[in-house]
Design a protein around this motif. Structure first.
Motif: not given
Length: 183
Positions: A38-44, A61-68
């Motif tokens: 919630l601090a960076t609004m990113s997901r993993s 295996m890690e999948l991640s995505s950012t607010l951008v």
């Protein structure tokens, strides 16, 4: 109800494919994290696996995505040269005793993954900072980690590549286990 994002669609495909491999007995899923920062609004999304028997290696295996990524996908607002997508990272955690095998392992990883990912080797060793205790106690075995940082973002155009990618992931895990058990 909401429209699923690139990240959501990829997560479902990776998760389903990994559970299919677990059900087939080729891997054993030992961990699963689905996190929102919630601090960076990113997901993993992280899934941890190992071989069903005689495992010396833990693979993730890690999948991640950012607010951008999220904003550029949903609002079509883009930073220069930024396309929405998700980052993929694969890692393999081995006992430190396998460090001498790193040249053979690096050869495998460069041959299989070198074109699409940066291969990074790390050695993490615990130590006793107190010199008197260091002489008296043996420190426990450390960890040797191989991490694959994929060079670009992936999106729905890569969904057909998920199953072949996971096959290479398992092959790499099997190679590590073969090297570790042949010592």
């Amino acid at each position: 109800m909401f429209d699923p994002t690139i990240y959501d669609n990829l997560k479902v495909v990776f998760e389903g494919a990994l559970y299919d491999l677990d059900r087939a007995g080729r891997i054993l899923i030992t961990g699963r994290d689905d996190l929102v920062n919630l601090a960076t609004m990113s997901r993993s999304f992280v899934m941890q696996v190992e071989k069903p028997e005689n495992a010396t290696c833990v693979a993730k295996m890690e999948l991640s995505s950012t607010l951008v990524d999220f904003a550029s996908e949903l609002r079509r607002m883009r930073l220069a040269d930024e396309v929405p997508g998700s980052l993929l990272t694969l890692s393999f955690e081995l006992p430190e005793r396998m460090v001498p095998q790193s040249p053979a392992l690096d050869e495998h990883f460069q041959a299989v993954w070198g074109e699409v990912a940066d291969v990074v080797h790390e050695r993490l060793s615990p130590f006793e900072p107190n010199p008197e205790q260091r002489k008296r106690e043996e420190t426990p075995d450390g960890m040797y980690r191989i991490t694959l940082y994929f060079k670009g973002k992936i999106d729905e155009d890569n969904i057909e590549d998920v199953v072949p990618l996971l096959e290479h992931f398992i092959t790499s895990l099997e190679t590590i286990e073969d090297v570790g058990n042949s010592r």
